[in-house]
Write an enzyme that holds these catalytic residues in place. Structure first.
Site, mmCIF file in Angstrom:
data_model
loop_
_atom_site.group_PDB
_atom_site.id
_atom_site.type_symbol
_atom_site.label_atom_id
_atom_site.label_comp_id
_atom_site.label_asym_id
_atom_site.label_seq_id
_atom_site.Cartn_x
_atom_site.Cartn_y
_atom_site.Cartn_z
ATOM 1 N N ASP A 55 -42.870 7.263 -5.867
ATOM 2 C CA ASP A 55 -43.937 7.759 -6.726
ATOM 3 C C ASP A 55 -43.258 8.672 -7.755
ATOM 4 O OD1 ASP A 55 -46.306 8.389 -7.898
ATOM 5 O OD2 ASP A 55 -47.364 8.896 -6.043
HETATM 6 C C1 BGC Z 1 -49.430 8.732 -8.939
HETATM 7 C C2 BGC Z 1 -49.199 7.240 -8.896
HETATM 8 C C3 BGC Z 1 -49.017 6.713 -10.298
HETATM 9 C C4 BGC Z 1 -47.876 7.452 -10.953
HETATM 10 C C5 BGC Z 1 -47.585 6.999 -12.358
HETATM 11 C C6 BGC Z 1 -48.358 9.442 -9.735
HETATM 12 O O1 BGC Z 1 -48.644 10.792 -9.885
HETATM 13 O O2 BGC Z 1 -49.467 9.258 -7.632
HETATM 14 O O3 BGC Z 1 -50.288 6.616 -8.270
HETATM 15 O O4 BGC Z 1 -48.801 5.337 -10.260
HETATM 16 O O5 BGC Z 1 -48.185 8.839 -10.991
HETATM 17 O O6 BGC Z 1 -48.570 7.369 -13.219
#
Ligand code: BGC
Length: 755
Positions: free
Chosen positions: A261
């Site tokens: 993530d």
């Molecule tokens: C989120 C993800 C997301 C990523 C990119 C993160 O903070 O938890 O679900 O895909 O950001 O935007």
């Protein structure tokens, strides 16, 4: 300064490699050769994400290495549609994407074919906007209604989660782009999501928190998996080899890439060793750190090679590698039609007394509730979509020919304009990424309501909620009604019922709220969820009977939060009585103990006979259905179960059938019943029947035995129940297993503290 050092290091390493190897460029069949030609710096660059230059607003990318013909690939959010910037500098074109119903709404359709169709539309927008991977679906378990991201996720049940996710992945990937199933795993709360240790038994982990991912991996082969921010039983998921290699790859056969993530700099070498191939969003410091670690011997280059090779194998599947000429012009009109239709099928009719719905009988309607005028199409944060517009309920109703009371509508529109002026002056804390809050409900005086009760034939009250990434919801005025909302429902119901006129409540939210204390007041309750950009039309279609609701709940609606076993150990719960709290906050390291184990949602409520407001699997229809002829047949590795459904009412409809299994005594202790399969009929006209057949394997019947580290199904008689909900079993039969069934697994991810 740092950058200059890094460039110098790069130049030395690059220089030596180019003299050693002949020039080679990436082809679909020469991954090993390209890997051999790569310098250490190039390898480090490939496992560290970079800016998504080609598509402004996309969440991330893999880096281009021009020398080797390695293209950049673009990763974009998210579950309810593509999330990119809708406008670009010096460019008159727009890049809006379709806002589809949120994950919860899609899951409540229980219609895998429909979810696949939605996936196809989203996948097409990924492709046509020049992206390669969609960072979706979100598939964490609804452990508590307070999780701020539940709207992106599907259910409290891993089977529904896995099957819906698999359908979504199939749909998106049918367009030649990838998905990233996320967040692997147990990202069940937003509070301290970057540090929390989710401590749980191996059984709860395998049966509840990993099962959905296992189904999606085995059935739909997603190109990528996103590891979560949190820890599980000690280590961060992104550095846990037992999770990312032993379970995900060796046991389930996953052959794609794992990306983090959006963590940033953290434990680089450990991630590579664990099998986390790609670090997002990526920082130069990570590249330098990896090079240093290899050069100092702290990380074997062979380990890095494994991840690099997998990234190359991923890249050759992408549109970027194929040189796909994207149009930037997906068919948004056609997709709007799909979202309008799919949203209606996920709506759940919670109550409909005196045939209050559909509303064809009402000539004039009073529309209460600020959310009717300021509709919530989707959630906030990365799960939001930059859509061109949102159809609110007022517009949906008026454009489908419903006459609304304009005096009341004017009152609300003025209030909305006033509130909007306040918000414009003070944007939400943290900026617009975190979303526009739902406007505070407007208090309406009794004299005004009394006039409405005289002038209109029906009242609609919409209640709205918003939530999103980064914070969990609160109990007061979020899970529960606010005082103004409660007063509004009470006063409108009193006035309209005195005039013998019905009241319908529409719930426009992505999550569960308290209903037990007020649900007796209105005549009908329609759970519309956050139904996407066409939401106002979709709700109007269902209210008017142009469409019908056929959704069922994929989560329990409890009487109150304190009834949930997870509430003993979830942030933001206000204890009703003094209780011990296990969620101890230690700086940068706190933990949540899953003391309830596998007893999440209906597994707990049904087993302990505890009343709930609306049970798992519940949902009414504008018609009624009978269940007959339950049949179970043994197959080579399991069983098929069939049931005949007949429409016994007077209107068309579709019925979701849930197949629950109760295990024989003598094996592991199990919940009273567990969902093992489901199916949905096609549209059935009055008196029409359809026989649905569902199949399941012995593996599906098995539970995880920690003392043997194996999936096991005991021999004996299994009760097979066909339910209209987990509490409404319409037919039962049985299946006998003559020999116990066992599949051995690895003894990994043990809890790091007593539970
Ligand atoms: C989120 C993800 C997301 C990523 C990119 C993160 O903070 O938890 O679900 O895909 O950001 O935007």
């Amino acid at each position: 300064m740092k950058r200059r050092i890094l460039m110098a290091v790069g130049a030395i390493v690059l220089g030596s490699a180019s003299t050693m190897t002949a020039q080679v460029t990436l082809q679909s069949n020469n991954v090993d050769e390209v890997l051999k030609a790569m310098t250490l710096e190039e390898k480090a660059r490939l496992v560290v994400g970079g800016p998504a230059q080609r598509v402004p607003g996309a969440a991330g990318a893999t880096r281009e290495i021009d020398r080797l013909g390695i293209p950049a690939s673009i990763l974009t959010d998210g579950p309810a549609g593509v999330r990119i910037n809708p406008k670009r500098d010096n460019d008159e074109n727009t890049y809006y994407c379709t806002g589809f119903p949120v994950g919860t709404a899609l899951a409540c359709t229980w219609n895998t074919a429909l979810v696949e169709e939605v996936g196809k539309c989203i996948g097409n927008e990924v492709l046509e906007y020049g992206c390669d991977v969609l960072l979706a679906p979100g598939m964490n378990i609804h452990r508590s209604p307070l999780c701020g991201r539940n709207f992106e996720y599907y259910s409290e049940d891993p089977l529904v989660t896995g099957k819906i996710a698999a359908a979504y992945v199939r749909g998106v990937q049918s367009q030649g782009v990838g998905t990233s199933i996320k967040h692997f795993a147990a990202n069940s709360q937003e509070t301290s999501r970057m540090s929390v240790d989710e401590v749980m038994s191996q059984r709860a982990l395998r049966e509840i928190y990993l099962k959905g991912f296992e189904i999606a991996v085995r059935e739909a082969a997603p190109w990528t998996v996103m590891s979560s921010y949190n820890r599980i039983n000690g280590p961060f998921t992104q550095e846990n080899r037992e999770l990312l290699t032993t379970i995900l790859r060796e046991e389930w056969g996953f052959d794609g890439i794992v990306m983090t993530d959006w963590t940033g700099m953290r434990n680089t070498a450990a991630q590579i060793q664990a099998g986390n191939d790609l670090m997002e969003p990526g920082e130069e410091a990570q590249i330098k750190d990896l090079i240093d670690k290899v050069q100092s011997g702290a990380l074997a280059e062979a380990n890095l090679d494994v991840c690099v090779k997998r990234i190359l194998q991923y890249l050759v599947k992408t549109p970027a590698f194929r040189g796909y000429k994207y149009s930037n012009k997906p068919n948004l009109k056609a997709h709007a039609e799909v979202t309008r239709r799919s949203a209606t099928e996920g709506m759940v009719l919670l109550k409909n007394e005196g045939a209050a719905l559909p509303i064809g009988y009402a000539k004039t309607i009073s529309v209460f509730g600020i959310t009717s005028y300021d509709f919530v199409a989707g959630g906030s944060g990365s799960g939001d979509v930059n859509k061109a517009y949102t159809i609110d309920l007022m517009r949906g109703l008026t454009e489908t020919g419903v006459k609304v009371n304009s005096k009341l509508a004017d009152l609300y529109q003025n209030y909305k304009a006033y509130q909007a002026s306040l918000t414009a002056a003070a944007p939400p804390r943290g900026g617009w990424f975190w979303g526009k809050a739902v406007l505070p409900e407007m208090a309406v005086s009794r004299p005004i309501i009394n006039v409405q009760a005289q002038e209109s034939d029906l009242a609609i009250i919409t209640l709205g909620r918003q939530a999103g990434e980064g914070t969990d919801r609160h109990e007061d005025g979020d899970f529960t009604l606010t005082d103004v909302e409660r007063q509004l429902i009470t006063d409108v119901c009193n006035a309209f019922h005195l005039a013998n006129k019905p009241v319908v409540v529409v719930l426009n939210m992505g999550n569960v709220i308290e209903t037990a204390s007020w649900k007796s007041m209105p005549d009908a309750i329609l759970l519309a969820w956050q139904p996407g950009q066409e939401g106002g039309y979709s709700v109007a279609d269902v209210l008017t009977g142009e469409a019908y609701p056929s959704g069922k709940l994929t989560m329990t609606w409890p009487d109150n939060l304190i009834d949930l076993p997870s509430s003993a150990n979830f942030p933001n719960i206000r204890p009703a009585a003094p209780r011990s709290r296990e969620n101890n906050r230690i700086e940068f390291r706190d933990y949540t103990k899953h003391t309830e184990g596998i007893h999440v949602g209906y597994r707990y409520f049904t087993t302990s006979n505890k009343p709930v407001s609306y049970p798992f699997g519940f949902g009414l229809s504008y018609t009624t259905f009978s269940y007959s002829k339950p049949v179970v047949k043994a197959t080579k590795d399991g069983l098929t179960a069939s049931i005949t459904i007949t429409n016994t009412g007077t209107r068309a409809g579709k019925e979701v059938v849930e197949l629950y299994v109760s295990a024989p005594a003598g094996g592991l202790e199990k919940p009273a019943r567990e969902l093992k399969a489901f199916a949905k009929t096609r549209e059935l006209q009055p008196k029409e029947s359809q026989t649905l057949t569902m199949s399941l394997s012995l593996y599906d019947l098995a539970s995880y035995n920690e003392s043997t580290q194996a999936w096991e199904a005991a021999s004996g008689k299994y009760t097979i129940s066909f339910g209209a909900s987990v509490e409404d079993i319409r037919a039962t039969t049985s299946y006998s297993l003559s020999k116990p069934y066992t599949v051995k697994c690895h003894d990994v991810m043990r809890p790091n503290m007593p539970l």
